[in-house]
Design a protein around this motif. Structure first.
Motif, PDB file in Angstrom:
ATOM      1  N   VAL A   1      14.115  29.677  25.319  1.00 27.13           N
ATOM      2  CA  VAL A   1      14.577  28.326  24.995  1.00 27.13           C
ATOM      3  C   VAL A   1      13.579  27.502  25.717  1.00 27.13           C
ATOM      4  CG1 VAL A   1      16.304  26.359  24.959  1.00 27.13           C
ATOM      5  CG2 VAL A   1      16.979  28.919  24.455  1.00 27.13           C
ATOM      6  N   ASN A   2      12.874  26.599  24.850  1.00 25.51           N
ATOM      7  CA  ASN A   2      11.863  25.531  25.594  1.00 25.51           C
ATOM      8  C   ASN A   2      12.419  24.368  25.297  1.00 25.51           C
ATOM      9  OD1 ASN A   2      10.042  27.710  26.283  1.00 25.51           O
ATOM     10  ND2 ASN A   2       9.586  27.917  24.023  1.00 25.51           N
ATOM     11  N   TYR A   3      12.317  23.147  26.265  1.00 25.85           N
ATOM     12  CA  TYR A   3      12.343  21.924  25.692  1.00 25.85           C
ATOM     13  C   TYR A   3      10.710  20.946  25.933  1.00 25.85           C
ATOM     14  CZ  TYR A   3      16.847  23.766  27.383  1.00 25.85           C
ATOM     15  OH  TYR A   3      17.906  24.430  27.493  1.00 25.85           O
ATOM     16  N   HIS A   4      10.694  19.865  25.067  1.00 19.36           N
ATOM     17  CA  HIS A   4       9.553  19.371  24.983  1.00 19.36           C
ATOM     18  C   HIS A   4       9.774  17.625  24.758  1.00 19.36           C
ATOM     19  CE1 HIS A   4      10.028  20.439  20.776  1.00 19.36           C
ATOM     20  NE2 HIS A   4       9.806  19.153  20.583  1.00 19.36           N
ATOM     21  N   GLY A   5       8.578  16.833  25.150  1.00 17.66           N
ATOM     22  CA  GLY A   5       8.468  15.659  24.755  1.00 17.66           C
ATOM     23  C   GLY A   5       7.147  15.176  24.681  1.00 17.66           C
ATOM     24  N   TYR A   6       6.889  14.686  23.497  1.00 20.88           N
ATOM     25  CA  TYR A   6       5.290  14.441  23.141  1.00 20.88           C
ATOM     26  C   TYR A   6       5.532  12.822  22.706  1.00 20.88           C
ATOM     27  CZ  TYR A   6       5.138  19.186  22.705  1.00 20.88           C
ATOM     28  OH  TYR A   6       5.347  20.629  22.749  1.00 20.88           O
ATOM     29  N   ILE A   7       4.183  12.387  22.753  1.00 20.24           N
ATOM     30  CA  ILE A   7       4.017  10.862  22.588  1.00 20.24           C
ATOM     31  C   ILE A   7       2.666  10.589  22.025  1.00 20.24           C
ATOM     32  CG2 ILE A   7       3.672  10.041  24.969  1.00 20.24           C
ATOM     33  CD1 ILE A   7       5.234   7.450  24.049  1.00 20.24           C
ATOM     34  N   GLY A   8       2.475   9.771  21.101  1.00 19.21           N
ATOM     35  CA  GLY A   8       1.271   9.469  20.776  1.00 19.21           C
ATOM     36  C   GLY A   8       1.105   8.482  19.637  1.00 19.21           C
ATOM     37  N   ALA A   9       0.374   8.714  18.335  1.00 16.12           N
ATOM     38  CA  ALA A   9       0.137   7.660  17.358  1.00 16.12           C
ATOM     39  C   ALA A   9       0.155   8.285  16.210  1.00 16.12           C
ATOM     40  CB  ALA A   9      -1.518   7.000  17.762  1.00 16.12           C
ATOM     41  N   SER A  10       0.743   7.557  15.283  1.00 14.71           N
ATOM     42  CA  SER A  10       0.793   8.086  13.820  1.00 14.71           C
ATOM     43  C   SER A  10       0.188   7.181  12.824  1.00 14.71           C
ATOM     44  CB  SER A  10       2.291   8.354  13.442  1.00 14.71           C
ATOM     45  OG  SER A  10       2.361   8.518  11.982  1.00 14.71           O
ATOM     46  N   LYS A  11      -0.714   7.751  12.029  1.00 19.88           N
ATOM     47  CA  LYS A  11      -1.351   6.938  11.035  1.00 19.88           C
ATOM     48  C   LYS A  11      -0.820   7.075   9.898  1.00 19.88           C
ATOM     49  CE  LYS A  11      -5.967   5.690   8.943  1.00 19.88           C
ATOM     50  NZ  LYS A  11      -7.347   5.811   8.936  1.00 19.88           N
ATOM     51  N   GLY A  12      -0.151   5.950   9.124  1.00 20.26           N
ATOM     52  CA  GLY A  12       0.525   6.074   7.851  1.00 20.26           C
ATOM     53  C   GLY A  12      -0.321   5.556   6.771  1.00 20.26           C
ATOM     54  N   ILE A  13      -0.579   6.065   5.454  1.00 26.90           N
ATOM     55  CA  ILE A  13      -1.259   5.705   4.556  1.00 26.90           C
ATOM     56  C   ILE A  13      -0.304   5.463   3.193  1.00 26.90           C
ATOM     57  CG2 ILE A  13      -2.991   6.071   2.776  1.00 26.90           C
ATOM     58  CD1 ILE A  13      -4.064   5.746   5.526  1.00 26.90           C
ATOM     59  N   PHE A  14       0.259   4.235   2.969  1.00 27.29           N
ATOM     60  CA  PHE A  14       1.338   3.860   2.066  1.00 27.29           C
ATOM     61  C   PHE A  14       0.871   3.465   0.626  1.00 27.29           C
ATOM     62  CE2 PHE A  14       2.652   3.311   6.509  1.00 27.29           C
ATOM     63  CZ  PHE A  14       3.594   3.913   6.376  1.00 27.29           C
ATOM     64  N   ASN A  15      -0.620   3.148   0.442  1.00 30.62           N
ATOM     65  CA  ASN A  15      -1.146   2.801  -0.899  1.00 30.62           C
ATOM     66  C   ASN A  15      -1.885   3.831  -1.525  1.00 30.62           C
ATOM     67  OD1 ASN A  15      -3.641   2.827   0.806  1.00 30.62           O
ATOM     68  ND2 ASN A  15      -4.317   0.906   0.157  1.00 30.62           N
ATOM     69  N   ALA A  16      -1.663   5.242  -1.424  1.00 32.15           N
ATOM     70  CA  ALA A  16      -2.295   6.242  -1.957  1.00 32.15           C
ATOM     71  C   ALA A  16      -2.560   6.258  -3.209  1.00 32.15           C
ATOM     72  CB  ALA A  16      -1.787   7.558  -1.286  1.00 32.15           C
ATOM     73  N   THR A  17      -1.155   5.719  -3.966  1.00 29.94           N
ATOM     74  CA  THR A  17      -1.158   6.009  -5.492  1.00 29.94           C
ATOM     75  C   THR A  17      -1.365   4.289  -6.060  1.00 29.94           C
ATOM     76  OG1 THR A  17       1.254   5.621  -5.266  1.00 29.94           O
ATOM     77  CG2 THR A  17       0.517   7.724  -5.313  1.00 29.94           C
ATOM     78  N   GLN A  18      -1.758   3.196  -5.179  1.00 26.19           N
ATOM     79  CA  GLN A  18      -2.004   1.975  -5.764  1.00 26.19           C
ATOM     80  C   GLN A  18      -3.047   1.860  -6.860  1.00 26.19           C
ATOM     81  OE1 GLN A  18      -3.153  -0.912  -2.754  1.00 26.19           O
ATOM     82  NE2 GLN A  18      -2.672  -2.724  -4.069  1.00 26.19           N
ATOM     83  N   LYS A  19      -2.993   1.210  -7.921  1.00 24.89           N
ATOM     84  CA  LYS A  19      -3.888   1.133  -8.869  1.00 24.89           C
ATOM     85  C   LYS A  19      -4.731  -0.352  -8.731  1.00 24.89           C
ATOM     86  CE  LYS A  19      -1.742   4.241 -12.048  1.00 24.89           C
ATOM     87  NZ  LYS A  19      -1.166   4.461 -13.333  1.00 24.89           N
ATOM     88  N   GLN A  20      -5.658  -0.700  -9.324  1.00 19.32           N
ATOM     89  CA  GLN A  20      -6.476  -1.475  -9.043  1.00 19.32           C
ATOM     90  C   GLN A  20      -6.003  -3.029  -9.896  1.00 19.32           C
ATOM     91  OE1 GLN A  20     -10.342  -1.059 -11.027  1.00 19.32           O
ATOM     92  NE2 GLN A  20     -11.114   0.077  -9.376  1.00 19.32           N
ATOM     93  N   ASN A  21      -4.955  -2.710 -10.781  1.00 21.22           N
ATOM     94  CA  ASN A  21      -4.206  -3.720 -11.562  1.00 21.22           C
ATOM     95  C   ASN A  21      -2.880  -4.076 -10.772  1.00 21.22           C
ATOM     96  OD1 ASN A  21      -2.954  -1.527 -12.187  1.00 21.22           O
ATOM     97  ND2 ASN A  21      -2.676  -2.034 -14.590  1.00 21.22           N
ATOM     98  N   GLN A  22      -2.593  -3.646  -9.351  1.00 20.97           N
ATOM     99  CA  GLN A  22      -1.405  -3.826  -8.704  1.00 20.97           C
ATOM    100  C   GLN A  22      -1.695  -4.585  -7.728  1.00 20.97           C
ATOM    101  OE1 GLN A  22      -0.233   0.282  -8.496  1.00 20.97           O
ATOM    102  NE2 GLN A  22       0.504   0.348 -10.514  1.00 20.97           N
ATOM    103  N   PRO A  23      -2.351  -5.865  -7.515  1.00 27.36           N
ATOM    104  CA  PRO A  23      -2.454  -6.752  -6.258  1.00 27.36           C
ATOM    105  C   PRO A  23      -1.019  -7.025  -5.613  1.00 27.36           C
ATOM    106  CG  PRO A  23      -2.547  -8.000  -8.261  1.00 27.36           C
ATOM    107  CD  PRO A  23      -2.503  -6.764  -8.817  1.00 27.36           C
ATOM    108  N   GLN A  24      -0.051  -6.853  -6.035  1.00 23.11           N
ATOM    109  CA  GLN A  24       1.111  -7.293  -5.479  1.00 23.11           C
ATOM    110  C   GLN A  24       1.667  -5.941  -5.024  1.00 23.11           C
ATOM    111  OE1 GLN A  24       1.933 -10.344  -4.687  1.00 23.11           O
ATOM    112  NE2 GLN A  24       0.024 -11.120  -5.568  1.00 23.11           N
ATOM    113  N   PHE A  25       1.048  -4.757  -4.767  1.00 22.99           N
ATOM    114  CA  PHE A  25       1.753  -3.804  -4.705  1.00 22.99           C
ATOM    115  C   PHE A  25       2.588  -3.582  -3.209  1.00 22.99           C
ATOM    116  CE2 PHE A  25       1.297   0.642  -2.636  1.00 22.99           C
ATOM    117  CZ  PHE A  25       1.945   1.459  -3.397  1.00 22.99           C
TER     118      PHE A  25
END
Length: 248
Positions: free
Chosen positions: A161-185
């Motif tokens: 049995v092991n216990y752990h704690g990690y901290i760092g940064a997360s990069k989120g990409i939320f517009n992967a499916t945004q199209k050019q005709n969706q300026p109000q995405f």
């Protein structure tokens, strides 16, 4: 009377050799059977002794799990849930993989570098699904890099049995499916804009040993993230293989 007794003695004397011969024959048969049984037992005993001597030379004893390794690599498939927008009414599920490298300072404490890559589709505002946008469950990516510590708890030859704690940064990409005709995405969907934010994973792992160096790991986590205006809590879990190497 004397003649009768004499005849009886003669008759008994005549039959005696026959009885003696039968007795000797019976004794001989019993001796043969006894010898046969003793030989069979001896052969069986010899076979057992040969088997008991031969088997250990053919079957190697597994090396004991000593947990004296200096390095450890873990790789597996992972799952976590997440909320991809500040005010979205429903959460999403992300799936991907995890890679973890640990440097053990001693038999209890290790330093870890952890990477997790996740992807999934998320529910959005109902209005985003109407014409002309027709946006339904856009794709979201997450890349997380964390550092931290791993503490080895109870262990034996079969499980650890092991216990752990990690901290760092997360990069989120939320517009992967945004199209050019969706300026109000972003306004239509309610998703976060692309950003990098703090993230942490607190949990433990259960290692089922296959050998001294290899084990199967099951690892649940409490995920803490701050993509929005407050810290939110989510659940994550992964499962895969551990490989231990290097002697401390």
């Amino acid at each position: 009377m004397k003649n009768a007794v004499s005849k009886a003695k003669q008759t008994m004397t005549a039959r005696a050799p026959k009885h003696t011969a039968l007795t000797i024959l019976g004794i001989f048969a019993a001796a043969v059977l006894t010898a046969g049984a003793a030989t069979a037992r001896a052969q069986d005993s010899s076979t057992q002794q040969t088997t008991s001597i031969t088997l250990p030379s053919k079957i190697a004893v597994a090396a004991p799990v000593t947990y004296d390794n200096k390095y450890e690599l873990y790789g597996g498939l992972s799952f976590m849930n997440f909320q991809a927008g500040q005010a979205l009414p429903k959460r999403m599920n992300l799936g991907g993989g995890e890679l973890l490298g640990t440097y053990w300072l001693n038999h209890k404490l290790g330093l870890g570098l952890d990477y997790r890559g996740e992807a999934g589709t998320t529910p959005v505002y109902a209005s985003a699904g109407q014409s002309p946008y027709n946006i339904s469950r856009p794709l979201v990516y997450m890349n997380m890099l964390m550092v931290g510590a791993q503490y080895r708890g109870p262990k034996n030859q079969f499980i650890a049995v092991n216990y752990h704690g990690y901290i760092g940064a997360s990069k989120g990409i939320f517009n992967a499916t945004q199209k050019q005709n969706q300026p109000q995405f972003y306004n239509l969907t309610g998703l976060y804009t692309n950003r990098t934010k703090p993230i942490a994973a607190l949990g433990g792992s259960l290692d089922f040993n296959l050998s001294k160096r290899a084990a199967i790991r099951l690892q649940p986590d409490l995920i803490l993230e701050h993509f929005g205006t407050e810290t939110r809590e989510f659940f994550g879990i992964s499962g895969g293989m551990v490989y231990r190497f290097g002697k401390r």
